[in-house]
Design a protein around this motif. Structure first.
Motif, PDB file in Angstrom:
ATOM      1  N   LEU A  22      -2.453 -36.255 -55.107  1.00 51.82           N
ATOM      2  CA  LEU A  22      -1.680 -36.645 -56.281  1.00 51.82           C
ATOM      3  C   LEU A  22      -0.192 -36.681 -55.969  1.00 51.82           C
ATOM      4  N   GLY A  23       0.231 -35.789 -55.075  1.00 46.53           N
ATOM      5  CA  GLY A  23       1.640 -35.769 -54.696  1.00 46.53           C
ATOM      6  C   GLY A  23       2.084 -37.047 -54.006  1.00 46.53           C
ATOM      7  N   VAL A  24       1.299 -37.500 -53.037  1.00 47.10           N
ATOM      8  CA  VAL A  24       1.724 -38.651 -52.235  1.00 47.10           C
ATOM      9  C   VAL A  24       1.370 -39.992 -52.870  1.00 47.10           C
ATOM     10  N   THR A  25       0.557 -39.992 -53.925  1.00 49.71           N
ATOM     11  CA  THR A  25       0.133 -41.264 -54.520  1.00 49.71           C
ATOM     12  C   THR A  25       0.850 -41.607 -55.825  1.00 49.71           C
ATOM     13  N   ARG A  26       1.800 -40.809 -56.223  1.00 48.32           N
ATOM     14  CA  ARG A  26       2.424 -41.058 -57.529  1.00 48.32           C
ATOM     15  C   ARG A  26       3.057 -42.442 -57.606  1.00 48.32           C
ATOM     16  N   GLU A  27       3.752 -42.855 -56.565  1.00 52.38           N
ATOM     17  CA  GLU A  27       4.371 -44.178 -56.583  1.00 52.38           C
ATOM     18  C   GLU A  27       3.314 -45.266 -56.724  1.00 52.38           C
ATOM     19  N   ILE A  28       2.175 -45.090 -56.041  1.00 49.32           N
ATOM     20  CA  ILE A  28       1.093 -46.072 -56.104  1.00 49.32           C
ATOM     21  C   ILE A  28       0.523 -46.138 -57.518  1.00 49.32           C
ATOM     22  N   PHE A  29       0.244 -44.979 -58.103  1.00 46.85           N
ATOM     23  CA  PHE A  29      -0.330 -44.926 -59.446  1.00 46.85           C
ATOM     24  C   PHE A  29       0.629 -45.513 -60.483  1.00 46.85           C
ATOM     25  N   ASP A  30       1.919 -45.209 -60.338  1.00 44.89           N
ATOM     26  CA  ASP A  30       2.911 -45.753 -61.275  1.00 44.89           C
ATOM     27  C   ASP A  30       2.973 -47.272 -61.175  1.00 44.89           C
ATOM     28  N   MET A  80       4.310 -46.520 -45.433  1.00 47.55           N
ATOM     29  CA  MET A  80       3.067 -46.798 -44.714  1.00 47.55           C
ATOM     30  C   MET A  80       2.120 -47.563 -45.639  1.00 47.55           C
ATOM     31  N   PRO A  81       1.084 -48.208 -45.078  1.00 44.50           N
ATOM     32  CA  PRO A  81       0.140 -48.937 -45.930  1.00 44.50           C
ATOM     33  C   PRO A  81      -0.508 -48.033 -46.964  1.00 44.50           C
ATOM     34  N   ALA A  82      -0.563 -48.501 -48.195  1.00 45.10           N
ATOM     35  CA  ALA A  82      -1.152 -47.701 -49.278  1.00 45.10           C
ATOM     36  C   ALA A  82      -2.658 -47.655 -49.184  1.00 45.10           C
ATOM     37  N   TYR A  83      -3.261 -48.635 -48.477  1.00 44.85           N
ATOM     38  CA  TYR A  83      -4.709 -48.622 -48.399  1.00 44.85           C
ATOM     39  C   TYR A  83      -5.223 -47.502 -47.503  1.00 44.85           C
ATOM     40  N   GLN A  84      -4.323 -46.755 -46.892  1.00 39.85           N
ATOM     41  CA  GLN A  84      -4.715 -45.534 -46.201  1.00 39.85           C
ATOM     42  C   GLN A  84      -4.512 -44.311 -47.093  1.00 39.85           C
ATOM     43  N   VAL A  85      -4.085 -44.556 -48.316  1.00 42.31           N
ATOM     44  CA  VAL A  85      -3.818 -43.465 -49.248  1.00 42.31           C
ATOM     45  C   VAL A  85      -4.628 -43.650 -50.532  1.00 42.31           C
ATOM     46  N   SER A  86      -4.395 -44.759 -51.213  1.00 42.75           N
ATOM     47  CA  SER A  86      -5.139 -45.069 -52.436  1.00 42.75           C
ATOM     48  C   SER A  86      -4.993 -46.555 -52.743  1.00 42.75           C
ATOM     49  N   ASN A 109      13.011 -32.857 -46.950  1.00 42.29           N
ATOM     50  CA  ASN A 109      12.842 -31.465 -47.370  1.00 42.29           C
ATOM     51  C   ASN A 109      12.733 -30.594 -46.125  1.00 42.29           C
ATOM     52  N   THR A 110      13.777 -29.807 -45.866  1.00 41.32           N
ATOM     53  CA  THR A 110      13.807 -28.966 -44.659  1.00 41.32           C
ATOM     54  C   THR A 110      13.167 -27.598 -44.884  1.00 41.32           C
ATOM     55  N   THR A 111      12.690 -27.337 -46.118  1.00 42.23           N
ATOM     56  CA  THR A 111      12.158 -25.999 -46.410  1.00 42.23           C
ATOM     57  C   THR A 111      10.677 -25.873 -46.080  1.00 42.23           C
ATOM     58  N   MET A 112      10.044 -26.969 -45.637  1.00 38.83           N
ATOM     59  CA  MET A 112       8.643 -26.886 -45.250  1.00 38.83           C
ATOM     60  C   MET A 112       8.339 -27.930 -44.178  1.00 38.83           C
ATOM     61  N   ARG A 113       7.190 -27.804 -43.544  1.00 40.43           N
ATOM     62  CA  ARG A 113       6.795 -28.752 -42.514  1.00 40.43           C
ATOM     63  C   ARG A 113       6.700 -30.154 -43.108  1.00 40.43           C
ATOM     64  N   PRO A 114       7.347 -31.140 -42.483  1.00 39.83           N
ATOM     65  CA  PRO A 114       7.340 -32.493 -43.068  1.00 39.83           C
ATOM     66  C   PRO A 114       5.947 -33.117 -43.133  1.00 39.83           C
ATOM     67  N   ASP A 115       5.036 -32.724 -42.233  1.00 46.00           N
ATOM     68  CA  ASP A 115       3.700 -33.323 -42.258  1.00 46.00           C
ATOM     69  C   ASP A 115       2.757 -32.610 -43.225  1.00 46.00           C
ATOM     70  N   GLN A 116       3.261 -31.601 -43.938  1.00 50.97           N
ATOM     71  CA  GLN A 116       2.471 -30.882 -44.938  1.00 50.97           C
ATOM     72  C   GLN A 116       3.150 -30.914 -46.304  1.00 50.97           C
ATOM     73  N   SER A 152      10.105 -39.845 -49.422  1.00 49.32           N
ATOM     74  CA  SER A 152      10.252 -38.713 -48.514  1.00 49.32           C
ATOM     75  C   SER A 152      10.128 -39.107 -47.048  1.00 49.32           C
ATOM     76  N   LEU A 153      10.822 -38.353 -46.208  1.00 53.47           N
ATOM     77  CA  LEU A 153      10.611 -38.480 -44.763  1.00 53.47           C
ATOM     78  C   LEU A 153       9.303 -37.821 -44.354  1.00 53.47           C
ATOM     79  N   GLY A 154       8.845 -36.880 -45.165  1.00 56.19           N
ATOM     80  CA  GLY A 154       7.594 -36.190 -44.886  1.00 56.19           C
ATOM     81  C   GLY A 154       6.466 -36.771 -45.710  1.00 56.19           C
ATOM     82  N   GLY A 155       5.380 -36.024 -45.801  1.00 57.51           N
ATOM     83  CA  GLY A 155       4.231 -36.480 -46.561  1.00 57.51           C
ATOM     84  C   GLY A 155       2.995 -35.685 -46.195  1.00 57.51           C
ATOM     85  N   TYR A 156       1.849 -36.231 -46.521  1.00 52.51           N
ATOM     86  CA  TYR A 156       0.586 -35.562 -46.223  1.00 52.51           C
ATOM     87  C   TYR A 156      -0.469 -36.621 -45.952  1.00 52.51           C
ATOM     88  N   SER A 157      -0.823 -36.798 -44.691  1.00 56.90           N
ATOM     89  CA  SER A 157      -1.846 -37.769 -44.316  1.00 56.90           C
ATOM     90  C   SER A 157      -2.282 -37.503 -42.882  1.00 56.90           C
TER      91      SER A 157
END
Length: 838
Positions: free
Chosen positions: A44-52, A71-77, A607-614, A624-629
């Motif tokens: 839900l975090g990474v797909t908000r732009e897609i859903f909107d 990145m391509p959205a078809y790898q997300v939603s 966001n430097t307060t957590m791992r960008p890939d998480q 974001s420069l980071g994300g979850y995939s």
């Protein structure tokens, strides 16, 4: 009418139980609550732009800029309206609240398989619950691996179609296979589907051997040909997603790397070390029978065992943080458990089942278990069987978490068990019936029964009586890891002192783990004895009826499976939340709110307060420069590792990182403006041609992106004849932003080279200058650049992958054929007179 009702009555009872029992287990879902799943929070975090975008424009963006720069959205939603399987799939998944629906699908699909195998109706119900209530499925539901659970749920339906075709009902079996394959592919978990195909390959080989022996190759070829068409149609319904995924694969983190700065696989796919990180231990396989054989989940041991009295306060704190789990995997959410009773009957099935079906089930089970060991050497062979498949089987090296292949054993073991129970019920003199075996002579039902009881029950009893014979109760490397952890907390302490402290704790840890192990070993023994006693009362002593036998056995199986599942998925408040709380995974804090005051069209946040890939949280509020995939773009992943993680300001600037989120003095998150961000696009007057990816990555370490671009030599021809010079009046600015449509205005006195702070992806992004197509190149390892003519111009980027439109047409046509065939066969079946029906 009364006869029809009588025929359908057992099936209606089955459907009722498939609804009732999951409803009771997942009662909070009936009360309107939702399961809080960590992976769904990230989704839900990474797909908000897609859903909107979808809600506003009623179409698919196909691209998202909310994570990893873009990145391509078809790898997300992505929705694929051409695939009409969505309507059938929705009936299955929406008929009941989640996750009741998923368990219902698993039960129903396995029950259909049981009917195809002509298993007693009520035995089929037992087998269906044994499959659906396997601990693995409940554990992945807790984590939020919903596509994995749904793909697993449809596996038995695919197998049912194939077996039906080989049993002579080629047309009906092929239609069912096509429909089931469409559902399986729509579930969207290629790894599970790949493993299913491996098992089906074993089935086809077993049938081939039988056909050769019986000289029926013609019939075999005809069945295979019809099933090939069915599989093709089922897969074709998902053409769009498969085509686009295959297209993207070479660019993803699982594709080939152009870098030689590291030792990563150059042939494509994952590295073997990464792919086998979650390898099931050889001894850990016994969790199929004894769930806590390796301690259970990676939860602090203090959660299940009180502190021993002989430990001081410091030792007690360390003891509490030891994990229950002591297997070979880095950590685990829980074991793969198929049931004590089911293992007992499955072993009987290995003696009882005959022909190609037996060898399919046995070989698939053994193969599944052996491959789940991953990097661990197989007994007898002395080497990893997994290596053979990783090195030589197509696409096999694209999958990680190899223990997932145990999903095949979770299907084949209940099938074996159900066939054994069915034989036991239908043969009134089972105990006396001879069971011919090539190795063991003079076997009958009684000997098979006692042999299975001795092996399964005896092993559980020995584990209870002699626990240290089977386990060391320490995980590999655990002691060294604790030495390092304690050394960091007490740098002045010597290793000898730390080791002495650990030696005082180890006996208490081993004792607690031993209790977990022996507790479940005793539990397994009791359930096996209960099942064996029930068999003895029914088959040997003739004291109970068929109804009582299957009813009590179903109760025992559900009691066994549910008790283990309850450890990982229960009614706790931590697991079940209000639906609204689950739908809105994050609330903005002061940092998010401050950044959102900037209404610029497009910029990025780091966001430097957590791992960008998480980091799915930042993607929910910002680009974001980071994300979850697990399938981020390969080049961007490498940019993360070599530049962004090292805080290279030049790279942050070229990615238009306008804000950073940093940790404040009080530990709260604070926004920090980056005034060096270069904006959405800019002109450069110089470029550096480099020979390869290594040089391109290295050049980014020390360069000025405002004035210079780093260009791979393969694109050097594009720059020939271009001689830009600095012109302070030249400018390029973003005019409008949509995720899949970016518009810029430019003005310059001469031809310029513009760098766009957008991720390069040639298979989809088309560029236009004043409405006319224009070519572009990759620069700075991941960005786009384009020659802009002198004067005032409108530049537009559109994301319109060509395979999407073509794939949708193929999906639609295939869907119509599959659904039309199934509906036509149903219509013909209902029009038949009763005596004409098979």
């Amino acid at each position: 009418m009364q006869n029809k009702l009588k025929i359908w009555q057992p099936h209606l009872i089955a459907l009722g139980l498939f609804i009732l029992i999951p409803v009771i287990y997942f009662w909070p879902a009936v009360q309107g609550k939702a399961l809080a799943q960590s992976d769904i929070v990230n989704f839900l975090g990474v797909t908000r732009e897609i859903f909107d975008f979808r809600a506003k424009f009623h179409s698919e963006p196909l691209w998202t800029n909310s994570m990893f720069g873009g990145m391509p959205a078809y790898q997300v939603s992505t929705n694929y309206p051409g695939n009409l399987m969505i309507w059938v799939y929705s009936i299955f998944t929406n008929i009941l609240p989640f996750p009741i629906s998923t368990v219902f699908i698993s039960c129903l699909c396995f029950y259909i398989l049981m009917n195809v195998l002509e298993i007693d109706t009520f035995v089929g119900i037992i087998g269906s619950f044994a499959y659906a209530f396997s601990s693995f499925f409940f554990i992945i539901l807790t984590a939020g691996h919903n596509s994995e659970a749904n793909a697993s749920a449809f596996m038995p339906l695919v197998l049912a179609g194939v077996i039906m075709a080989f049993k002579g009902k080629r047309l009906a079996g092929s239609a069912l296979t096509a429909l089931a394959m469409g559902m399986e592919m729509f579930a969207g978990h290629i790894q599970i589907t790949y493993y299913l195909f491996m098992a089906l390959g074993v089935y086809f080989l077993a049938q081939l051997v039988t056909a050769i022996m019986q000289k029926q190759l013609g019939g075999y070829a005809k069945t295979v040909a019809m099933l090939a068409v069915a599989f093709g149609l089922g897969i074709a319904t998902n053409t769009t997603s498969l085509w686009l995924t295959n297209e993207y694969a070479k660019y993803s983190s699982r594709g080939k790397s152009d870098l030689t700065l590291h030792q990563e696989s150059k042939s494509g796919g994952l590295t073997k070390d990464y792919a086998t990180m979650w390898s099931y231990g050889v001894g850990e396989t016994m969790t199929l029978l004894i769930p806590n054989y390796k301690g259970g989940a990676s939860e602090p041991i203090g959660n299940v065992a009180g502190n021993p009295r002989d430990l001081d306060e410091q030792q007690a704190q360390i003891y509490e943080n030891y994990m229950q789990y002591f297997g070979d995997q880095p950590f685990t959410s829980g074991p793969v458990y198929v049931g004590a009773i089911i293992c007992f009957f499955a072993l009987m099935g290995m003696f009882i089942v005959k022909g190609s079906l037996k060898w399919f089930l046995v070989i698939s089970t053994i193969l599944s278990i052996a491959l789940s060991w991953g990097k661990n050497a197989a007994p007898i062979f002395g080497t990893s069987i997994y290596d053979l498949f990783f090195d030589h089987f197509p696409l096999f090296n694209n999958f990680r978490a190899v223990s997932m292949i145990l999903v095949i054993a979770e299907m084949t073991i209940p099938i074996l068990a159900a066939i054994a129970i069915d034989r036991l019920i239908k043969d009134k003199d089972f105990m006396k019936t001879p069971i011919p075996l090539k190795i063991l002579k003079n076997m009958n039902g009684r000997k098979v029964f006692f042999t299975s009881l001795a092996i399964v029950g005896g092993f559980a009893a020995l584990c209870y009586i002699l626990p240290t014979t089977f386990n060391s109760f320490q995980s590999p490397g655990e002691n060294a890891e604790w030495v390092q952890r304690l050394k960091q907390g007490a740098p002045n302490a010597s290793e000898a002192q730390i080791q002495q402290a650990l030696d005082g704790i180890t006996p208490a840890v081993e004792s607690a783990r031993k209790k977990l192990f022996t507790g479940d070993a005793g539990r397994t023994f009791i359930f096996v004895v209960l099942a064996a006693g029930l068999v003895w009362l029914y088959s040997s002593m003739k004291r109970i009826t068929h109804g009582w036998f299957v009813g009590v056995l179903l109760f025992f199986v559900l009691w066994d499976m549910s008790q283990v599942n309850w450890r990982y998925l229960n009614h706790s408040k931590e697991l079940w939340k209000k639906k609204q709380d689950v739908k809105v995974p994050y609330e903005p804090d002061a940092a998010d709110q401050a950044i959102q005051q900037d209404t610029s069209l497009d910029y990025r946040v780091f966001n430097t307060t957590m791992r960008p890939d998480q980091d799915s949280r930042t993607s929910y509020f910002h680009k974001s420069l980071g994300g979850y995939s697990g399938v981020k773009m390969k080049r961007y992943d490498e940019l993360l590792s070599y530049q962004i993680d090292n805080g290279n300001p030049a790279v942050l600037n070229m990615l238009n990182t306008k804000y950073l989120i940093v940790e404040g003095k009080n530990g709260d998150r604070m926004p920090q403006r980056n005034y060096g961000a270069l904006g959405n696009a800019w002109f450069v007057n110089n470029w550096k041609i480099v020979p390869n990816a290594d040089s391109e990555m290295t050049a980014l370490t020390h360069f000025d992106p405002r004035h210079e671009a780093v260009v791979d030599t393969k694109f050097s021809g594009y720059l020939q004849g271009l001689n830009p010079s600095h012109d302070s009046a030249s400018a390029i600015r973003m005019k409008s932003y949509l995720a899949n449509d970016l518009v810029y205005n430019s003005q310059s006195s001469q031809e310029e080279l513009a760098v766009f702070s957008e991720i390069y992806y040639k298979d989809g992004w088309d560029a236009f200058i004043d409405g006319k197509p224009s070519d572009y190149i990759r620069v700075n390892y991941v960005l786009r650049a384009m020659r802009i003519p002198a004067g005032n111009h409108t530049i537009e980027w559109k994301f319109e992958p060509k395979h999407y439109a073509v794939g949708e047409k193929i999906s639609l046509a295939s869907s119509l054929v599959v659904l039309g065939s199934c509906l036509g066969l149903l219509f013909m079946q209902f029009r038949k007179k009763p005596e004409e029906k098979e």
